[in-house]
Enzyme design. Structure first.
Site, mmCIF file in Angstrom:
data_model
loop_
_atom_site.group_PDB
_atom_site.id
_atom_site.type_symbol
_atom_site.label_atom_id
_atom_site.label_comp_id
_atom_site.label_asym_id
_atom_site.label_seq_id
_atom_site.Cartn_x
_atom_site.Cartn_y
_atom_site.Cartn_z
ATOM 1 N N HIS A 223 0.820 -1.368 -0.081
ATOM 2 C CA HIS A 223 -0.025 0.046 -0.094
ATOM 3 C C HIS A 223 0.947 1.307 -0.138
ATOM 4 C CE1 HIS A 223 -3.151 -2.716 2.346
ATOM 5 N NE2 HIS A 223 -3.142 -2.952 1.033
ATOM 6 N N PRO A 224 1.649 1.606 -0.980
ATOM 7 C CA PRO A 224 2.478 2.818 -0.959
ATOM 8 C C PRO A 224 1.526 3.916 -1.034
ATOM 9 C CG PRO A 224 2.319 1.682 -3.134
ATOM 10 C CD PRO A 224 1.901 0.660 -2.391
#
Length: 535
Positions: free
Chosen positions: A470-471
């Site tokens: 989940h950057p």
């Protein structure tokens, strides 16, 4: 000359919703440029993009996965999955659809982004969804994405026992994870699944909009550069049929994701001046925060098993239950998948593309590859720190727009994160050694009393299994007085005209739940702003 009112770069969670909503105004011409494949109908989409029980498209070498070379921590290199094509990562993910919490958005507002306070974004969340389980005013009932929770019969061999074990340890039952007053506990996972299909922004927003005369969607058209005139964005250069084409617009919105958006800004002269000059790029706007502050949800991906076979469904989700709680200054999460990794990933799918898979895995850590191969016979248990202190960065490998960026996460570099993982793993161990789960033979692979009672052994066990997906926060939102901010609360790039960013890179801080619902909300919310209809 190709000229539009608005160009949106990236057809993913935010960009797909944004382009569809903006094009609802027939007087506004919208060009949506996507670097991966696009489709004219759901029937044209690969089945693994539609099946909610499959994440085969996240496998290295799949044509719908960018598989960026990434260093999660020193010495640990892996291909990092990101969705490529219509719907972006909303077309390849696990269908987890939990909103960010009320506290998350009120924190955004406190940091100078009052347009994103919870009471302002709630209407945008509601516009996204049709919640089939809850009828309260906190939920939408006419949105394009159906949200539902799996009943206990999805994994009858496990789900009831997991809930009972968590409650026996003192955790509350939390039936609606999207309730604004939710405070943590064990409950069913909201899923964006309808009619046996994963419903991301491709199915929900873009395919229904393709007939609009004012919406143009071009696939396999990676954008290489933003065209600027002084400090105004006037268009983009995209590679179409291997030929560079320039498209012009009154406004350009970058929605290429938290890894490629900062890269595109930097190769266009917008970013940290010293780094740009180092690579021979003329500085258009010095913004030190571009590419910095890479934040994620670090996850220990542990294998787990049952004494009985997992029930298989091709048309239902792979997530039934989740546990949230707070310890060591962070929200933590235990997320069991109820299907074996091999069934979700489909090893046969990888074997169909051996050359592409090997290319994507070039430079990958051998230990990581071996561990992943062994994990195929187990189900996955996600043990997740939702508020990490470690930070990574996106930086330039060169000034060539076609070269990939350097991606470094620095996971577990902060001692506070290692402490948080000790607490999270120990809680998972307690849950799985409960009478309820021991009775059905549930166990976590490689985790025993010797590991959980020794900090160094536990740190080593966690580090060997660390992953992320989940950057966020690499072009974070904030007022101009914040030297790390890249965009203002209307998502306009500081110091630039005609240029915005709308994707998870613009999050001021990462939500303490999986980001997909919040990313789609960002597209919805910006569309409202641009339409002059603030919530």
């Amino acid at each position: 000359m190709d000229k539009y009112d608005v160009i949106v770069v990236g057809a993913g969670s935010s960009g797909g919703a944004l382009a569809a909503r903006l094009s609802e105004d027939p007087s506004r011409s919208v060009l949506l440029l996507e670097g991966g494949p696009t489709y004219a109908s759901a029937e044209e989409m690969p089945p693994e993009l539609l099946s909610p029980s499959s994440i085969a498209a996240a496998a290295p070498g799949h044509p719908n996965n960018w598989a960026y070379p990434a260093e999660l921590r020193p010495g640990m290199r892996l291909p990092y999955p990101r969705g490529k094509g219509l719907g972006g990562s909303s077309s390849i993910n696990g269908c987890y659809f939990i909103r960010g919490t009320q506290a998350n958005f009120d924190s955004w507002a406190k940091d100078g982004n009052d347009a994103w306070a919870f009471d302002r974004v709630l209407p945008s969340f509601k516009r996204i969804e049709t919640d089939v389980d809850f009828e309260s005013d906190a939920h939408g009932h006419n949105g394009p994405i159906a949200v539902r929770r799996e009943p206990r019969d999805r994994a009858p061999e496990f789900t009831t026992a997991f809930h009972s074990a968590c409650q026996a340890l003192g955790f509350a039952e939390e039936p609606d994870k999207n309730d604004p007053h939710a405070r943590g506990g064990v409950g069913p996972v909201p899923l964006n699944v309808a009619g046996g299909r994963r419903v991301g922004t491709a199915l929900a927003y873009l395919l229904p909009a393709l007939g609009r005369a004012n919406l143009t969607v071009l696939g396999n058209a990676p954008v290489r550069q933003i065209v600027t005139k002084g400090r105004r964005a006037v268009g983009v250069v995209a590679e179409v049929d291997k030929t560079a084409r320039t498209f012009y617009a009154d406004e350009v919105i970058i929605s290429a994701g938290a890894l490629r958006t900062p890269h595109l800004l930097m190769v266009s002269g917008i970013g940290p001046a010293a780094e740009l000059r180092k690579h021979g790029i003329d500085v258009v706007q010095d913004l030190p925060g571009v590419g910095r502050n890479l934040t994620d949800h670090p996850m220990v991906s542990a294998g787990w098993d049952l004494d009985v076979p997992f029930t298989k469904f091709s048309d239902r989700g792979v997530l039934t239950s989740v546990l949230h709680w707070v310890d060591e200054g962070s929200e933590l999460e235990i997320l069991p998948f109820v299907t074996k990794n091999g069934d979700m990933l489909s090893a046969a799918n990888v074997l169909e593309r051996p050359v592409q898979a090997l290319t994507a895995m070039k430079g990958t850590s051998i230990k990581a590859v071996t561990r992943q191969a062994r994990s195929l016979k187990h189900a996955m248990l996600g043990i997740i720190v939702l508020e990490e202190d470690s930070r990574g960065q996106v930086s330039l490998a060169s000034g060539n727009p076609s070269d990939l960026p350097v991606l470094e996460w620095n996971l577990l570099s902060s001692e506070t994160d290692r402490i948080r993982f000790r607490a999270a793993v120990r809680m998972a161990y307690e849950v799985f050694r409960s009478p309820e789960l021991r009775q059905i033979g549930a166990s976590i692979q490689g985790l025993d009393a010797k590991v959980v009672t020794n900090d160094k052994a536990l740190d080593r066990w966690a580090a060997e299994r660390i992953s992320a997906g989940h950057p966020s926060c690499t072009c974070r939102m904030g007022p101009a007085s914040d030297p790390t901010a890249v965009v203002d609360q209307h998502l306009r790039v500081h110091g630039m005209d005609g240029l915005r960013v709308a994707d998870t890179s613009a999050f001021p801080s990462i939500p303490t739940r999986g980001p997909n619902a919040t990313a789609i909300m960002m597209g919805e919310h910006l569309a409202q702003m641009m339409n002059g209809q603030p919530n």
